[in-house]
Design an enzyme around this catalytic site. Structure first.
Site, PDB file in Angstrom:
ATOM      1  N   CYS A  54      -6.115  -2.498   3.266  1.00 47.36           N
ATOM      2  CA  CYS A  54      -6.566  -3.105   2.010  1.00 47.36           C
ATOM      3  C   CYS A  54      -5.875  -2.423   0.836  1.00 47.36           C
ATOM      4  CB  CYS A  54      -8.087  -2.962   1.897  1.00 47.36           C
ATOM      5  SG  CYS A  54      -8.742  -3.321   0.253  1.00 47.36           S
ATOM      6  N   CYS A  85      -8.299  -0.639  -1.436  1.00 44.34           N
ATOM      7  CA  CYS A  85      -8.752   0.625  -0.847  1.00 44.34           C
ATOM      8  C   CYS A  85      -7.688   1.703  -1.021  1.00 44.34           C
ATOM      9  CB  CYS A  85      -9.056   0.447   0.632  1.00 44.34           C
ATOM     10  SG  CYS A  85     -10.362  -0.759   0.958  1.00 44.34           S
ATOM     11  N   CYS A  87      14.583 -10.283   2.465  1.00 48.23           N
ATOM     12  CA  CYS A  87      14.672  -9.597   3.751  1.00 48.23           C
ATOM     13  C   CYS A  87      14.928  -8.110   3.548  1.00 48.23           C
ATOM     14  CB  CYS A  87      15.785 -10.202   4.602  1.00 48.23           C
ATOM     15  SG  CYS A  87      15.578 -11.972   4.899  1.00 48.23           S
ATOM     16  N   ASP A 142      30.543   3.426 -34.723  1.00 52.59           N
ATOM     17  CA  ASP A 142      30.956   4.689 -35.320  1.00 52.59           C
ATOM     18  C   ASP A 142      32.402   4.491 -35.784  1.00 52.59           C
ATOM     19  OD1 ASP A 142      31.164   7.501 -35.891  1.00 52.59           O
ATOM     20  OD2 ASP A 142      32.291   7.668 -34.024  1.00 52.59           O
TER      21      ASP A 142
END
Length: 844
Positions: A79, A82, A155, A537
């Protein structure tokens, strides 16, 4: 904390401590303490990330020293909720620093302080209803595998889960884009890992140094487990269909051909599907096995054979096309020769690159490829650096110049002192960074993954409902609705959708790398395509970054040679470009450079030193006026004239008077103007030059460039503020700089782009996007490629969803067949891959 995150934190919490690129009127660091920009940046990161106070750093080190890492293999976890509760419960235990539960692999990683804590953890886990097996992670090894035949991103995720479930495996990460799998294990799991990969339908080869090249040289047929079964299955299916179509054999005999086609082509599919089920993953192999067996169960042998053959053919073609895409990057390995001529003492010998050591002397003959990174110690030649930097014109090399592995020596003979081992050279790092970049998920891919996560289970539930509800509750014929349920199983495959984004990212990043642009991940690829404002820059980006002293004006009784001698004496301890220009000019004129003492640097302002008992200052005019309180009235006209000519002005003087003015200029890159024009044509709405230079110099450079706005006289924190303001105004911003001095601004921007990263380790490692050469003209190509990638990703996602929607409708109306559903699924995957592979053909 990552470098970028660290830089962002520096910029937001500690701007006042930043000394990078303090302006002295030229936009460079006036770093008179001879501390390199890399060292400054490392110090800033160290302080920002580890704490600026010594005791904080000590605590951190002490914590890291005594922390124990362990992995617990959990039994009985079924679960997800859980698992989350278990993670919280263990995290709260005294002595536990961190706990992380991976529900998919049923493993928990824990960090704790004392050996005795593990018993408390195991007791807590047992009380919550799980059994546990304990592994100490202090004795682990990391192994990298090359995976062949991996054609489906979904997969790949299932393979990661299967390998991760092995008891000896602590951690596993599958890089679908690069077909690589990195496994952390206890040292005994290599055989089990290879077997798990084989059962999943792929083959795994341990990567070690350059040995992976031999794997790449093997043919696709020998490396891919799907090719031969597909050929046999297709031959049997087509033969049975032709004989049946021309009525040369009875139906029962043609069914034998179809059954043989199903077995030969489906054995591997069924085996892989059942293995996946055993490791609690439902993959497409299992669904196709059920569909084929279901078709045979209701007497549709031809349909079942078609399902097996078309699915196997689609997988094989997908594997082939993805293999071609991946090999476009792996082919970079072949740029570097496997051996080189080495001189050790008085002996010359051919050695494999893995046997060559640092400081060995490598002899490179005309027309040969350079095998190792190094420094030229003898000879001169032109070197074609296109494989690394994308530069089309060979670069002249002489003693003291750096050369890269994989580049080509044109006409002269060179002797090169090796500076890096084969696995650490620039080419190897580029390949590694590109493969890692391909593994990073772009925002669109994360959306697709979340969608597919819910889409497949929903379709499976719908398929089960189609098979049961009409038959049980509506008295409908079982075979009709069971057949439609089988089609739903086929359509539930998310392959085309899941592969829609990564194949485009792999292709775009690979193509960019081969053309001298290193994009560090799918996120940066997508962000670059969305920007419409770019900040540059000036020094080293729009200009060459090599200042030259053009003019000296001495005041009063002073002569030019006298003030030049004094200025060089102050600047000779500095690594700043302007300082180097002054010292170089003095040396060229054979001017005596006096001895100096008590040298002090003032970042962004200038420097001072004592010469023959007098303290002299050299720096920008603002420093003299506002802080040294020295009047520049006598030099005002001279300074204004120099600045209007686009030159940078440096003042030499004492704390009482100014004694000379130095005019320094920086040449604009020849490609800068054209690049700005092309960017405008590409739809970039605004371009801004951010510089610490004075307003007159900045305006003169901008006038020569055209198509660009200017913000001048910016100290590092002001440049950072400018970047933030531009982002607030326009939403997103790309910042182009040298990758080291502009680190805070680059880190703050939506996308940070570093120039000339091939020769700069810091830029190569930390930039979001790196232009490997100093060629600014690569920038429009990178933007165009990223926008094309964005469009193709959107096309692929839309097409994949449209195909699914159409066939769901056809299934419910009874207008589709099983083989049509398979053909649509595999066909859409191939179309998506082919569309993504178009990015490989984009050229600068």
């Amino acid at each position: 904390m990552s470098d970028k995150a660290c830089d962002a934190r520096i910029s937001s919490e500690n701007e006042t401590c930043l000394s990078e690129k303090e302006s002295c009127g030229c936009g460079h660091d006036h770093n008179h303490n001879q501390v390199t920009a890399v060292e400054q940046r490392t110090t800033h990161q160290h302080e920002a990330c580890c704490g600026s106070h010594h005791h904080e750093h000590s605590d951190h080190s002490e914590h890291a020293k005594h922390s124990i890492h362990s992995t617990l293999v959990l039994q009985g976890m079924h679960c997800g909720d859980c698992a989350a509760k278990l993670e919280i419960a263990v995290s709260r235990l005294a002595g536990v620093d961190k706990a992380s539960v991976n529900f998919a692999t049923a493993k928990m990683k824990v960090e704790y302080q004392d050996e005795g804590v593990i018993d408390v953890i195991k007791k807590q886990v047992s009380q919550l209803g799980y059994s546990v097996d304990y592994h100490n992670d202090d004795h682990t090894v990391k192994t990298i595998f090359r995976i062949d035949g991996m054609d489906c991103a979904d997969c790949a995720q299932k393979l990661q889960k299967r390998v991760g479930a092995l008891p000896a495996v602590k951690d596993v990460s599958v890089n679908y884009g690069a077909a690589k799998m990195t496994v952390v294990h206890d040292g005994s799991a290599i055989t089990d890992i290879s077997e798990a990969v084989r059962k999943s339908g792929y083959s795994a080869t341990v990567e070690s140094g350059t040995s992976s090249r031999s794997v790449e040289e093997a043919s696709f047929w020998s490396r891919n487990q799907k090719a031969v079964p597909t050929l046999i299955s297709g031959t049997l299916f087509i033969l049975g269909w032709l004989l049946s179509f021309f009525e040369l054999i009875p139906e029962s005999t043609s069914n034998v051909f179809y059954a043989a086609a199903m077995i030969s082509g489906g054995y591997r599919i069924a085996k892989t599907g059942l293995y996946g089920l055993k490791s609690r993953t439902i993959g497409m192999d299992l669904l196709m096995t059920i569909a084929a067996l279901g078709a045979a169960l209701i007497g549709e042998w031809e349909e079942g054979a078609a399902v097996v053959f078309l699915f196997s053919l689609g997988e094989t073609l997908e594997a082939y096309t993805m293999d071609r895409t991946r090999r476009s990057i792996r082919g970079l390995m072949d740029l570097s020769p496997k051996e080189a001529l080495i001189r050790r003492g008085s002996h010359e010998m051919m050695l494999h690159v893995d046997q060559i050591e640092i400081n060995d002397i490598m002899i490179v003959k005309p027309g040969s490829k350079i095998a190792m990174d190094g420094v030229v110690v003898k000879g001169a030649s032109a070197v074609n650096q296109a494989p690394i930097t994308g530069e089309s014109i060979p670069v002249e090399m002489q003693t003291g110049d750096d050369v890269f592995a994989g580049t080509i020596n044109e006409h002269g003979s060179l002797e090169v002192r090796v500076t890096r081992r084969s696995q650490d050279n620039t080419l190897s790092r580029i390949i590694h960074l590109v493969e890692e970049a391909q593994a990073q998920k772009a925002p669109s891919q994360r959306f697709v993954d979340v969608f597919a996560k819910y889409y497949t289970p929903i379709v499976l539930v719908v398929a089960l409902g189609i098979a049961i509800i009409p038959t049980v509750f509506l008295n409908q014929p079982f075979d009709v609705w069971f057949y439609r349920a089988l089609m739903m199983l086929v359509v539930s495959c998310p392959c085309a959708l899941v592969i829609s984004t990564p194949v485009s990212i792999v292709s775009a990043i690979g193509n960019a790398a081969r053309n001298g642009v290193l994009i560090k991940g799918g996120t940066h690829l997508e962000r670059l395509g969305a920007v419409n404002v770019i900040a540059f820059d000036k020094t080293g980006t729009l200009t060459r970054g090599i200042p030259k002293l053009n003019q000296i004006v001495a005041f009063g009784q002073y002569k030019d040679d006298d003030v030049l001698s004094v200025a060089a004496a102050v600047e000779k301890q500095s690594e700043h470009p302007v300082a180097k220009a002054i010292v170089k000019h003095a040396q060229e004129r054979n001017i005596e450079i006096l001895e100096s003492s008590h040298f002090t640097s003032f970042p962004g302002k200038g420097a001072k030193a004592t010469i023959q008992g007098t303290t002299y200052y050299i720096g920008n005019p603002r420093w003299f006026i506002h802080e040294l309180n020295v009047s520049l009235e006598t030099a005002k006209t001279t300074i204004q004239n120099m600045e209007q000519q686009g030159q940078t002005v440096m003042i030499l003087g004492t704390d009482v008077e100014a004694i000379a003015v130095f005019a320094v200029s920086d040449e604009i890159r020849p490609e800068s103007r054209k690049t700005l024009q092309v960017l405008k044509q590409e739809g970039i709405e605004r371009m801004v030059m951010l510089t610490g230079d004075n307003r007159g110099t900045a305006q003169a450079v901008a006038a020569e460039l055209g198509e660009i706005d200017v913000q001048s006289e910016l100290l590092p924190q002001a440049k950072l503020t400018a970047v933030r303001e531009l982002m607030e105004r326009h939403g997103s911003l790309a910042m182009v700089g040298d990758g080291v001095n502009d680190a805070p601004a680059l880190a703050t921007a939506t996308v940070g782009i570093a120039m000339g990263a091939a020769g700069t380790d810091t830029a190569l490692e930390t930039a979001d996007i790196a232009l490997m050469s100093d060629d600014l003209s690569k920038l429009p190509f990178a933007i165009r490629l990223s926008r094309q990638a964005l469009n193709i990703i959107k096309q692929n996602i839309a097409f994949s969803l449209l195909v699914k929607a159409i066939f769901l409708i056809l299934i419910f109306t009874g207008s589709s067949t099983l083989w049509m559903a398979v053909l649509a699924d595999t066909g859409s995957s191939l179309i998506v891959i082919a569309n993504g592979m178009r990015l490989l053909k984009s050229k600068p």
